[in-house]
Write a protein that holds these residues in place. Structure first.
Motif, short mmCIF file in Angstrom:
data_model
loop_
_atom_site.label_atom_id
_atom_site.label_comp_id
_atom_site.label_asym_id
_atom_site.label_seq_id
_atom_site.Cartn_x
_atom_site.Cartn_y
_atom_site.Cartn_z
N ASP A 141 0.65 2.92 3.33
CA ASP A 141 0.12 2.00 4.32
C ASP A 141 0.64 0.46 3.85
OD1 ASP A 141 -1.58 3.86 5.25
OD2 ASP A 141 -2.96 3.71 3.54
N LEU A 142 0.93 0.19 2.69
CA LEU A 142 1.54 -1.13 2.21
C LEU A 142 3.06 -1.02 2.93
CD1 LEU A 142 -0.14 -1.61 -1.18
CD2 LEU A 142 -0.79 -2.73 0.95
N THR A 143 3.67 -0.10 2.74
CA THR A 143 5.06 0.16 3.30
C THR A 143 5.18 -0.34 4.39
OG1 THR A 143 5.88 1.56 1.20
CG2 THR A 143 7.19 1.39 3.27
N TYR A 144 4.08 0.43 5.28
CA TYR A 144 4.22 0.30 7.02
C TYR A 144 3.90 -1.02 7.29
CZ TYR A 144 3.03 1.05 11.76
OH TYR A 144 2.83 1.24 12.96
N TYR A 145 2.96 -1.79 6.62
CA TYR A 145 2.55 -2.97 6.83
C TYR A 145 3.74 -4.20 6.50
CZ TYR A 145 1.13 -7.75 5.49
OH TYR A 145 1.01 -9.14 5.29
N LEU A 146 4.27 -3.93 5.67
CA LEU A 146 5.48 -4.83 5.21
C LEU A 146 6.58 -4.59 6.17
CD1 LEU A 146 5.39 -4.63 1.15
CD2 LEU A 146 5.25 -6.65 2.53
N ASN A 147 6.89 -3.57 6.42
CA ASN A 147 8.02 -3.37 7.56
C ASN A 147 7.72 -3.45 9.15
OD1 ASN A 147 10.29 -1.72 6.17
ND2 ASN A 147 8.40 -0.97 5.29
N GLN A 148 6.42 -3.57 9.46
CA GLN A 148 5.95 -3.66 10.72
C GLN A 148 5.66 -5.04 11.19
OE1 GLN A 148 5.96 -1.44 13.29
NE2 GLN A 148 7.23 -0.30 12.01
N SER A 149 4.64 -5.53 10.06
CA SER A 149 4.04 -6.81 10.51
C SER A 149 4.86 -7.82 10.01
CB SER A 149 2.60 -6.77 9.77
OG SER A 149 1.69 -7.94 10.25
N GLU A 150 5.37 -7.58 8.81
CA GLU A 150 6.24 -8.76 8.27
C GLU A 150 7.71 -8.53 8.44
OE1 GLU A 150 5.38 -10.18 4.25
OE2 GLU A 150 3.27 -10.81 5.39
N GLN A 151 8.08 -7.36 9.09
CA GLN A 151 9.49 -7.08 9.58
C GLN A 151 10.54 -7.37 8.39
OE1 GLN A 151 10.27 -6.62 13.34
NE2 GLN A 151 8.46 -6.17 13.19
N VAL A 152 10.12 -6.79 7.21
CA VAL A 152 10.97 -6.72 6.02
C VAL A 152 11.04 -5.58 5.73
CG1 VAL A 152 11.57 -8.08 4.00
CG2 VAL A 152 9.81 -9.13 5.57
N PRO A 153 12.44 -5.01 5.51
CA PRO A 153 12.51 -3.66 4.72
C PRO A 153 12.01 -3.37 3.33
CG PRO A 153 14.40 -4.28 6.16
CD PRO A 153 13.66 -5.37 6.10
N THR A 154 11.15 -2.54 3.30
CA THR A 154 10.35 -2.54 1.96
C THR A 154 10.03 -1.11 1.74
OG1 THR A 154 9.66 -4.77 2.50
CG2 THR A 154 8.72 -3.77 0.49
N VAL A 155 10.14 -1.08 0.42
CA VAL A 155 9.56 0.48 -0.03
C VAL A 155 8.55 0.06 -0.99
CG1 VAL A 155 9.81 2.74 -1.07
CG2 VAL A 155 11.55 1.62 0.45
N VAL A 156 7.29 0.59 -0.90
CA VAL A 156 6.40 0.44 -2.15
C VAL A 156 6.00 1.51 -2.93
CG1 VAL A 156 4.09 -0.52 -2.71
CG2 VAL A 156 5.24 -1.62 -0.90
N GLN A 157 5.86 1.92 -3.84
CA GLN A 157 5.51 2.94 -4.53
C GLN A 157 4.66 2.68 -5.69
OE1 GLN A 157 7.24 5.93 -7.46
NE2 GLN A 157 8.34 6.80 -5.83
N LEU A 158 3.32 3.50 -5.54
CA LEU A 158 2.11 3.21 -6.66
C LEU A 158 2.09 4.46 -7.58
CD1 LEU A 158 -0.18 1.46 -4.18
CD2 LEU A 158 1.59 0.48 -5.61
N GLY A 159 1.62 4.55 -8.85
CA GLY A 159 1.40 5.78 -9.33
C GLY A 159 0.29 5.41 -10.30
N VAL A 160 -0.89 6.03 -10.06
CA VAL A 160 -2.05 5.78 -10.90
C VAL A 160 -2.64 7.42 -11.35
CG1 VAL A 160 -4.57 4.85 -10.71
CG2 VAL A 160 -2.69 3.75 -9.68
N ASP A 161 -2.43 7.56 -12.78
CA ASP A 161 -2.71 8.89 -13.27
C ASP A 161 -3.83 8.74 -13.91
OD1 ASP A 161 -3.02 11.23 -14.42
OD2 ASP A 161 -1.07 10.92 -15.90
N VAL A 162 -5.10 9.05 -13.11
CA VAL A 162 -6.22 9.01 -13.22
C VAL A 162 -7.20 10.40 -13.76
CG1 VAL A 162 -8.78 8.82 -12.57
CG2 VAL A 162 -7.03 7.09 -12.13
N GLY A 163 -7.74 10.54 -14.99
CA GLY A 163 -8.19 11.72 -15.38
C GLY A 163 -9.65 11.99 -14.95
N GLU A 164 -10.39 13.17 -15.47
CA GLU A 164 -11.45 13.47 -14.87
C GLU A 164 -12.50 12.49 -15.24
OE1 GLU A 164 -12.01 16.08 -12.74
OE2 GLU A 164 -9.90 16.73 -12.80
N ASP A 165 -12.27 11.71 -16.36
CA ASP A 165 -13.27 10.70 -16.88
C ASP A 165 -13.05 9.47 -16.23
OD1 ASP A 165 -10.75 10.17 -17.94
OD2 ASP A 165 -11.47 9.93 -19.87
N SER A 166 -12.24 9.30 -14.98
CA SER A 166 -11.83 8.19 -14.13
C SER A 166 -11.24 7.24 -15.02
CB SER A 166 -13.04 7.51 -14.03
OG SER A 166 -14.01 8.27 -13.10
#
Ligand SMILES: [Zn+2]
Length: 290
Positions: A141-166
């Motif tokens: 979604d953030l990649t799409y926003y930056l490319n569409q709305s701001e017209q800047v070629p961008t790639v965003v990658q997020l990684g959140v490794d959450v356990g069963e205990d949150s």
């Protein structure tokens, strides 16, 4: 590893890149909100996205990201500034869904809807843009926003490794953005390399720092480190601001609180800090209102 963000630039090829570690701030937010695992993953991703997009702002500018869909999580709101401070909340923190393909179903939790980005650029008006959610992950979604709305070629990658205990064992993100005039071929290569690398959370969990992750991304492309900055969960609420919010409710509302409760307890949406106003303080507010 302390939470921080590293900003770099490869001027010759026209690419900027940043990477961040956000494990502690994600855990702080999820502890404050008491989130279930799926909600914790969603909030963690959105906060990390806020850290990255906030780092694109100039001094004193601020922004808010609102993911709002028809899914059971309802809404995620994140606010970030250019100094590495973020805060955020989800509407239904207890929301949890069965995992899909061994991942928390953040996409299903949010559902179909819109991403609204509001920027306070210290100009007369706020700058707002709305894009549809992609039906993919928050980084899509953030990649799409930056490319569409701001017209800047961008790639965003997020990684959140959450356990069963949150709790997050590792959380972080990566952003690569072309700055005109850029070398189209090199920008594409770098974006591809981001896709080929293991997810950011896996790299962080393996002991790689944001600096080392950026070195992996750039490989043989020369680049320069511009800044390293701590990032943290920080709310802007205070007793003073809360008092002003109470005053804004109006005289009748305060009178009625005095009569029914004899006090007021105000809970901050963003951080769950509670502010207690006793009888004397409420009467003082009434006096102030004249
Ligand atoms: Zn607060």
């Amino acid at each position: 590893m302390d939470d921080h963000i590293v900003r770099t630039i490869a001027r010759l090829v026209g690419v900027r890149a940043m990477a961040c570690a956000t494990t502690n701030l994600v855990n702080e937010a999820n502890r404050r909100h008491g989130t279930a695992p799926t909600a914790a993953a969603a909030l963690g991703q959105a906060l990390t996205g806020g850290v990255l997009l906030g780092a694109l702002l100039k001094v004193q500018q601020r922004m808010a990201l609102k993911f709002e869909g028809d899914g059971p999580l309802q809404k995620i709101v994140v606010e970030a500034d250019s100094y590495g401070a973020v805060r955020g909340y989800v509407t239904v923190p207890a929301m949890d869904l069965p995992k899909r393909q061994d991942e928390y179903d953040v996409t299903g939790a949010i559902g179909d809807g819109f991403l609204t980005v509001v920027k306070d650029l210290r100009l007369k008006n706020l700058y707002e843009s709305v894009v549809p959610l992609t039906g993919g992950k928050i980084d899509a979604d953030l990649t799409y926003y930056l490319n569409q709305s701001e017209q800047v070629p961008t790639v965003v990658q997020l990684g959140v490794d959450v356990g069963e205990d949150s709790r997050a064992a590792a959380a972080g993100g990566l952003l690569i953005q072309a700055i005109p005039p850029y070398d189209v071929e090199v920008a594409r290569q770098l974006a591809n390399r981001v896709q080929e690398l293991p997810p950011v959370d896996a790299l962080l969990k393996g002991g790689q720092s944001p600096e080392e992750i950026l070195a992996l991304v750039f490989a043989d492309v020369p680049y320069k480190v511009l800044e390293q900055r701590p990032v943290h969960f920080k709310c802007q609420c205070s007793k003073e601001r809360t008092a002003r919010a109470l005053i804004a409710l109006g005289r009748e509302e305060i009178q009625s609180l005095l009569e029914t409760e004899g006090q007021a307890v105000v809970d901050c949406h963003f951080c769950h800090e509670q502010y207690l106003f006793n009888r004397e303080e409420l009467e003082e507010l009434l006096k102030e209102m004249g």
